[in-house]
Design a protein around this motif. Structure first.
Motif, PDB file in Angstrom:
ATOM      1  N   UNK A 144       4.520   5.913  -3.003  1.00 56.57           N
ATOM      2  CA  UNK A 144       5.309   5.805  -1.775  1.00 56.57           C
ATOM      3  C   UNK A 144       4.451   5.574  -0.538  1.00 56.57           C
ATOM      4  N   UNK A 145       3.198   6.025  -0.552  1.00 56.01           N
ATOM      5  CA  UNK A 145       2.368   5.896   0.654  1.00 56.01           C
ATOM      6  C   UNK A 145       1.447   4.675   0.611  1.00 56.01           C
ATOM      7  N   UNK A 146       1.560   3.856  -0.431  1.00 56.89           N
ATOM      8  CA  UNK A 146       0.643   2.730  -0.601  1.00 56.89           C
ATOM      9  C   UNK A 146       1.288   1.400  -0.231  1.00 56.89           C
ATOM     10  N   UNK A 147       0.526   0.586   0.464  1.00 55.81           N
ATOM     11  CA  UNK A 147       0.977  -0.769   0.779  1.00 55.81           C
ATOM     12  C   UNK A 147       1.035  -1.618  -0.490  1.00 55.81           C
ATOM     13  N   UNK A 148      -0.006  -1.480  -1.337  1.00 58.71           N
ATOM     14  CA  UNK A 148      -0.062  -2.190  -2.608  1.00 58.71           C
ATOM     15  C   UNK A 148      -0.461  -1.195  -3.703  1.00 58.71           C
ATOM     16  N   UNK A 149       0.087  -1.399  -4.897  1.00 60.67           N
ATOM     17  CA  UNK A 149      -0.235  -0.508  -6.020  1.00 60.67           C
ATOM     18  C   UNK A 149      -0.641  -1.322  -7.236  1.00 60.67           C
ATOM     19  N   UNK A 150      -1.821  -0.997  -7.764  1.00 57.92           N
ATOM     20  CA  UNK A 150      -2.304  -1.603  -8.996  1.00 57.92           C
ATOM     21  C   UNK A 150      -2.425  -0.511 -10.061  1.00 57.92           C
ATOM     22  N   UNK A 151      -1.785  -0.725 -11.195  1.00 57.35           N
ATOM     23  CA  UNK A 151      -1.933   0.182 -12.330  1.00 57.35           C
ATOM     24  C   UNK A 151      -3.180  -0.226 -13.102  1.00 57.35           C
TER      25      UNK A 151
END
Length: 262
Positions: free
Chosen positions: A196-203
């Motif tokens: 929720x607090x990330x602009x972009x998310x990489x798994x």
């Protein structure tokens, strides 16, 4: 066959085989797939199994969580390659959030030349980057889980609610068509707060996590920008889900010409 008898046999079969599809059960018990799905829903509500997309897995499989030490020696080469590739996406001046995990530690090891702010809930990740001259470290607080070496829970989530980061590298125990999963509900809640607090998310996850489903869902693929793994996705159901959600899949260049185990 009575419904209760059929459900009892489903549990017995699942405990023996660990995972099963709705189609397999429908054939075994000469029942419709809709009947089997209702059976699985009722059995899940009783805590006797964990439903997955198209089937079910045994509770012991869904809730299994290896220790940090056990995970650290598993697929170490693949994790190092993932970490190196993931770190290449980090730009100077960015605020990045590193989830706890043995793969995210590998990312941390490749950040020594970056001028970045690293936010993490991992003791091991913080220790890895603490002496980097260009790295500012922000440590999340909370309850320490010895199994993963991660600070989790309401205090960590409260801190995360006040942050905005450029890029999150999110670890996972299982990846399936429905999204990202992990065995522990408290850790899952902290991971959700990270997303929720990330602009972009990489798994970031090695191929052993593909097609696996742990006990708690962290998020759907709609929340994810990219998946960095160590080889191409050959699970058609997952590949289709990733494509539908617009998730970019990346793997190390050297793996593109290595056809072993595909």
């Amino acid at each position: 066959m009575f419904a209760d008898e059929r459900k009892a046999q489903i549990v017995t079969y699942l405990n023996q085989h660990k995972r099963v599809t709705v189609a397999e059960l429908a054939q075994i018990f000469s029942s419709s797939e809709s009947t089997i799905r209702r059976d699985l829903q009722e059995l899940e509500e009783l805590g006797l199994l964990k439903r997955t997309h198209g089937g079910a897995i045994a509770v012991e499989v869904a809730g299994f969580e290896p220790t940090f030490q056990e995970r650290n020696v598993q697929n170490s080469e693949a994790k190092e390659r993932i970490g190196r590739l993931a770190a290449s996406y980090v730009q100077d001046g960015e605020i990045i959030l590193l989830d706890a995990g043995t793969t995210t530690i590998q990312i941390a090891k490749h950040l020594s030349a970056r001028n970045v702010t690293v936010v993490t809930n991992s003791i091991a990740v913080a220790a890895e980057v603490q002496n980097n001259p260009g790295t500012h470290v922000v440590m999340l607080g909370g309850e320490l889980r010895q199994t993963t070496g991660a600070f989790v829970g309401p205090f960590a989530e409260q801190m995360l609610s006040q942050l905005h980061v450029d890029l999150l590298f999110l670890g996972a125990n299982g990846l399936y068509s429905g999204g990202v999963t992990t065995p522990n509900s408290v850790e899952a809640a902290t991971k959700k707060a990270m997303v929720h607090c990330a602009e972009r998310t990489m798994v970031v996850a090695d191929a052993s996590k593909i097609g696996q489903v742990s006990f708690v869902q962290v998020c759907s693929w709609a929340c994810i920008d990219a998946l960095i793994t160590d080889k191409p996705i050959v699970n058609n159901t997952l590949a289709q889900a990733l494509e539908s959600a617009g998730v970019r899949v990346e793997w190390p260049q050297e793996a593109r010409f290595d056809n072993r185990d595909y």
